[in-house]
Design a protein around this motif. Structure first.
Motif, PDB file in Angstrom:
ATOM      1  N   LEU A  28      65.992  28.367  48.083  1.00  0.00           N
ATOM      2  CA  LEU A  28      65.426  29.650  47.657  1.00  0.00           C
ATOM      3  C   LEU A  28      65.328  29.740  46.138  1.00  0.00           C
ATOM      4  O   LEU A  28      64.332  30.237  45.598  1.00  0.00           O
ATOM      5  CB  LEU A  28      66.249  30.817  48.206  1.00  0.00           C
ATOM      6  N   SER A  29      66.342  29.268  45.439  1.00  0.00           N
ATOM      7  CA  SER A  29      66.309  29.274  43.968  1.00  0.00           C
ATOM      8  C   SER A  29      65.159  28.426  43.437  1.00  0.00           C
ATOM      9  O   SER A  29      64.450  28.833  42.504  1.00  0.00           O
ATOM     10  CB  SER A  29      67.626  28.749  43.396  1.00  0.00           C
ATOM     11  N   GLN A  30      64.969  27.253  44.032  1.00  0.00           N
ATOM     12  CA  GLN A  30      63.863  26.384  43.606  1.00  0.00           C
ATOM     13  C   GLN A  30      62.508  27.036  43.869  1.00  0.00           C
ATOM     14  O   GLN A  30      61.609  26.979  43.026  1.00  0.00           O
ATOM     15  CB  GLN A  30      63.948  25.031  44.324  1.00  0.00           C
ATOM     16  N   LEU A  31      62.360  27.673  45.025  1.00  0.00           N
ATOM     17  CA  LEU A  31      61.093  28.334  45.357  1.00  0.00           C
ATOM     18  C   LEU A  31      60.809  29.496  44.412  1.00  0.00           C
ATOM     19  O   LEU A  31      59.677  29.683  43.971  1.00  0.00           O
ATOM     20  CB  LEU A  31      61.113  28.820  46.806  1.00  0.00           C
ATOM     21  N   ARG A  32      61.838  30.278  44.088  1.00  0.00           N
ATOM     22  CA  ARG A  32      61.653  31.397  43.158  1.00  0.00           C
ATOM     23  C   ARG A  32      61.174  30.892  41.799  1.00  0.00           C
ATOM     24  O   ARG A  32      60.221  31.425  41.230  1.00  0.00           O
ATOM     25  CB  ARG A  32      62.957  32.171  42.985  1.00  0.00           C
ATOM     26  N   LYS A  33      61.844  29.876  41.277  1.00  0.00           N
ATOM     27  CA  LYS A  33      61.465  29.339  39.965  1.00  0.00           C
ATOM     28  C   LYS A  33      60.053  28.776  39.988  1.00  0.00           C
ATOM     29  O   LYS A  33      59.271  28.990  39.061  1.00  0.00           O
ATOM     30  CB  LYS A  33      62.468  28.280  39.506  1.00  0.00           C
ATOM     31  N   LYS A  34      59.700  28.074  41.051  1.00  0.00           N
ATOM     32  CA  LYS A  34      58.361  27.510  41.169  1.00  0.00           C
ATOM     33  C   LYS A  34      57.303  28.619  41.222  1.00  0.00           C
ATOM     34  O   LYS A  34      56.286  28.553  40.534  1.00  0.00           O
ATOM     35  CB  LYS A  34      58.262  26.651  42.425  1.00  0.00           C
ATOM     36  N   ASN A  35      57.556  29.657  42.010  1.00  0.00           N
ATOM     37  CA  ASN A  35      56.575  30.729  42.160  1.00  0.00           C
ATOM     38  C   ASN A  35      56.471  31.634  40.941  1.00  0.00           C
ATOM     39  O   ASN A  35      55.411  32.173  40.657  1.00  0.00           O
ATOM     40  CB  ASN A  35      56.881  31.557  43.409  1.00  0.00           C
ATOM     41  N   ILE A  36      57.558  31.790  40.218  1.00  0.00           N
ATOM     42  CA  ILE A  36      57.507  32.589  38.989  1.00  0.00           C
ATOM     43  C   ILE A  36      56.817  31.798  37.884  1.00  0.00           C
ATOM     44  O   ILE A  36      56.185  32.359  37.002  1.00  0.00           O
ATOM     45  CB  ILE A  36      58.924  33.050  38.577  1.00  0.00           C
ATOM     46  N   GLY A  37      56.930  30.479  37.961  1.00  0.00           N
ATOM     47  CA  GLY A  37      56.244  29.632  36.985  1.00  0.00           C
ATOM     48  C   GLY A  37      57.046  29.368  35.733  1.00  0.00           C
ATOM     49  O   GLY A  37      56.540  28.788  34.780  1.00  0.00           O
ATOM     50  N   ARG A  38      58.284  29.807  35.711  1.00  0.00           N
ATOM     51  CA  ARG A  38      59.154  29.578  34.558  1.00  0.00           C
ATOM     52  C   ARG A  38      60.550  29.291  35.071  1.00  0.00           C
ATOM     53  O   ARG A  38      61.002  29.905  36.031  1.00  0.00           O
ATOM     54  CB  ARG A  38      59.195  30.817  33.662  1.00  0.00           C
ATOM     55  N   SER A  39      61.224  28.401  34.403  1.00  0.00           N
ATOM     56  CA  SER A  39      62.583  28.068  34.845  1.00  0.00           C
ATOM     57  C   SER A  39      63.646  28.812  34.051  1.00  0.00           C
ATOM     58  O   SER A  39      64.826  28.703  34.354  1.00  0.00           O
ATOM     59  CB  SER A  39      62.812  26.567  34.730  1.00  0.00           C
ATOM     60  N   ASP A  40      63.236  29.599  33.038  1.00  0.00           N
ATOM     61  CA  ASP A  40      64.221  30.286  32.194  1.00  0.00           C
ATOM     62  C   ASP A  40      64.497  31.724  32.641  1.00  0.00           C
ATOM     63  O   ASP A  40      65.177  32.458  31.952  1.00  0.00           O
ATOM     64  CB  ASP A  40      63.757  30.279  30.737  1.00  0.00           C
ATOM     65  N   ILE A  41      63.971  32.132  33.784  1.00  0.00           N
ATOM     66  CA  ILE A  41      64.220  33.479  34.296  1.00  0.00           C
ATOM     67  C   ILE A  41      65.388  33.392  35.278  1.00  0.00           C
ATOM     68  O   ILE A  41      65.256  32.832  36.361  1.00  0.00           O
ATOM     69  CB  ILE A  41      62.971  34.055  35.009  1.00  0.00           C
ATOM     70  N   PRO A  42      66.525  33.947  34.901  1.00  0.00           N
ATOM     71  CA  PRO A  42      67.704  33.794  35.765  1.00  0.00           C
ATOM     72  C   PRO A  42      67.714  34.771  36.940  1.00  0.00           C
ATOM     73  O   PRO A  42      67.022  35.781  36.951  1.00  0.00           O
ATOM     74  CB  PRO A  42      68.865  34.099  34.812  1.00  0.00           C
TER      75      PRO A  42
END
Length: 174
Positions: A28-42
């Motif tokens: 789920l964490s990986q999918l959220r980061k991928k869909n948001i398009g940024r990895s710096d959003i915690p």
């Protein structure tokens, strides 16, 4: 919601309750980061540690999303569908502390595969504070306003809401 809002250029961090399965949590964490398009959003874990981290994040001028329909046993009591309901005061308390506006919204279904983000105009929680009023009273008032908005959305489109948890005291379910 974080994914939808990120598409409009305003990504925000949010709280989450980690699934019991660590593999599902990682997925789920990986999918959220991928869909948001940024990895710096915690995403902040629910609880004291997450609350402290979210305050540091807010103090840096970032944005935070809070899911407003969750039961919080150690929250404050506010009416919800004419019942006293334990509710998280975090949105009101953090907005007052960081002099922030509150923006409410929800996602509604328009068809089998079409979702629409509905966003209300921002409001300033300080506008509900009276000079003679204690901070706790303002938090109570703003939290009630948020519960009232949520109740209105659910009343208008009840078929689109699903809770997988008990929102009210367990005694009401027997």
């Amino acid at each position: 919601m974080p994914t939808a809002v990120a598409h409009f250029g305003l990504p925000f961090a949010s709280f989450y309750r980690a699934p019991n399965n660590p593999y599902v949590d990682r997925l789920l964490s990986q999918l959220r980061k991928k869909n948001i398009g940024r990895s710096d959003i915690p995403s902040f874990p629910k609880g004291a540690k997450g609350a402290r981290a979210s305050m540091r994040y807010l103090s840096q001028g970032n944005h935070l999303g809070i899911l407003g329909d969750q039961k919080m046993n150690d929250g404050i009591c506010a009416d919800f569908f004419s019942r006293p309901t334990m509710t998280a005061p975090a949105a009101a308390a953090l907005a007052l502390k960081f002099n922030a506006l509150i923006v409410t919204g929800y996602v509604r279904r328009e068809g089998p595969a079409r979702l629409v983000l509905e966003v209300s105009p921002p409001f300033d929680p300080h506008s509900y504070a009276l000079p003679s009023q204690k901070r706790h009273d303002t938090i109570q008032k703003v939290t009630q306003i948020l519960n009232d908005r949520l109740q209105e959305w659910i009343t208008n489109r009840p078929g689109e809401w699903l809770w997988l948890h008990r929102r009210w005291d367990k005694k009401l379910y027997h």
